[in-house]
Scaffold this active site. Structure first.
Site, PDB file in Angstrom:
ATOM      1  N   ASP A  92      15.678 -34.319  -2.753  1.00  0.00           N
ATOM      2  CA  ASP A  92      16.665 -34.808  -3.720  1.00  0.00           C
ATOM      3  C   ASP A  92      16.574 -34.017  -5.027  1.00  0.00           C
ATOM      4  O   ASP A  92      15.540 -33.435  -5.332  1.00  0.00           O
ATOM      5  CB  ASP A  92      16.408 -36.287  -4.042  1.00  0.00           C
ATOM      6  CG  ASP A  92      16.608 -37.179  -2.833  1.00  0.00           C
ATOM      7  OD1 ASP A  92      17.295 -36.755  -1.888  1.00  0.00           O
ATOM      8  OD2 ASP A  92      16.061 -38.300  -2.855  1.00  0.00           O
TER       9      ASP A  92
HETATM   10  N1  URA Z   1      12.784 -39.018   0.618  1.00  0.00           N
HETATM   11  C1  URA Z   1      13.537 -39.237  -0.471  1.00  0.00           C
HETATM   12  O1  URA Z   1      13.918 -40.367  -0.753  1.00  0.00           O
HETATM   13  N2  URA Z   1      13.856 -38.202  -1.248  1.00  0.00           N
HETATM   14  C2  URA Z   1      13.441 -36.940  -0.992  1.00  0.00           C
HETATM   15  O2  URA Z   1      13.751 -36.028  -1.758  1.00  0.00           O
HETATM   16  C3  URA Z   1      12.667 -36.722   0.147  1.00  0.00           C
HETATM   17  C4  URA Z   1      12.350 -37.771   0.944  1.00  0.00           C
END
Ligand code: URA
Length: 226
Positions: free
Chosen positions: A103
């Site tokens: 993310d």
């Molecule tokens: N899980 C998440 O919620 N975000 C990420 O970036 C990776 C795994």
């Protein structure tokens, strides 16, 4: 292989650019300056130099990045800064793509490669590569909730696969998952009425972040991955 193809695949530039470079006399093969882009080179034996620097042929390249928050995991985007903007000049960007996604606000280990087959294989739902995250939480977590995370929780109609979950300090956990659903770690914590306030991936399969600085990039070999 033609010399211009060799140099292009080594990331020196586009076909047009490398033709100009060859024309300028900056390229030698086995210590002899070569002026034809059509020159045949043996990528296993011949020594190709550009401005006196040896250009070793590698078809596939693998890099690990300690991703910084604020960058999206994409090759390009009309509005947002992408992980490609973090990469230093020495990284060969030709056909390079991230393996999976972190993310925008997540930090940590991201593998990038131009090896499309490996990328596909690692992302396949059947591959079950272990991914370990360090997460800081809004609230402290009970052993009961850790056990729920281990067994599998419902993240919007999907029950997560068995995972490893360990509390390391108050409000801090390590969570190892074998799949990579969208926002999975955040949703898993929401499923136990908690919230991730900081997230960092610390390992991906055999690859580990260890003491890499934020924004740092390292080239790795296929043997380090598989
Ligand atoms: N899980 C998440 O919620 N975000 C990420 O970036 C990776 C795994």
């Amino acid at each position: 292989m033609r010399l211009d193809k060799y140099l292009t695949e080594c990331g020196i530039g586009s076909r047009k650019e490398v033709k100009k470079i060859i024309d300028s006399g900056a390229v030698s093969v086995n210590e002899k300056t070569v002026s034809s882009p059509k020159e045949n080179v043996n990528e296993e034996k011949d020594i190709v130099k550009y401005n006196e620097k040896i250009i070793k042929y590698k078809k596939f390249r693998y890099y690990i990045l300690n991703k910084i928050s604020g960058y999206i995991t994409a090759v390009d985007d009309p509005r947002e800064k992408t992980v490609m903007d973090i990469l230093p000049d020495w990284v060969i960007k030709k056909d390079l793509a991230p393996v999976g996604r972190l993310d925008k606000d997540t930090e940590g280990l991201l593998l990038l490669t131009n090896d499309g087959q490996l990328n596909h294989r690692l992302l396949s739902p059947k591959s079950h590569v272990d991914k370990t995250y360090y997460a800081e939480l809004e609230k402290d977590i009970s052993e009961d909730d850790l056990e729920k995370l281990r067994k599998g929780v419902d993240i919007g109609g999907y029950i997560t696969m068995p995972a490893e979950a360990k509390k390391i300090e108050e409000k801090k956990i390590h969570l190892t998952i074998k799949e990579g659903k969208f926002h999975q770690v955040k949703k898993m914590l929401e499923a136990v009425n908690n919230k991730v306030v900081y997230l960092k991936r610390i390992s991906f399969g055999k690859l580990e972040l260890k003491e890499m600085e934020l924004g740092e990039v390292k080239e790795v070999e296929i043997g380090d991955i598989e």
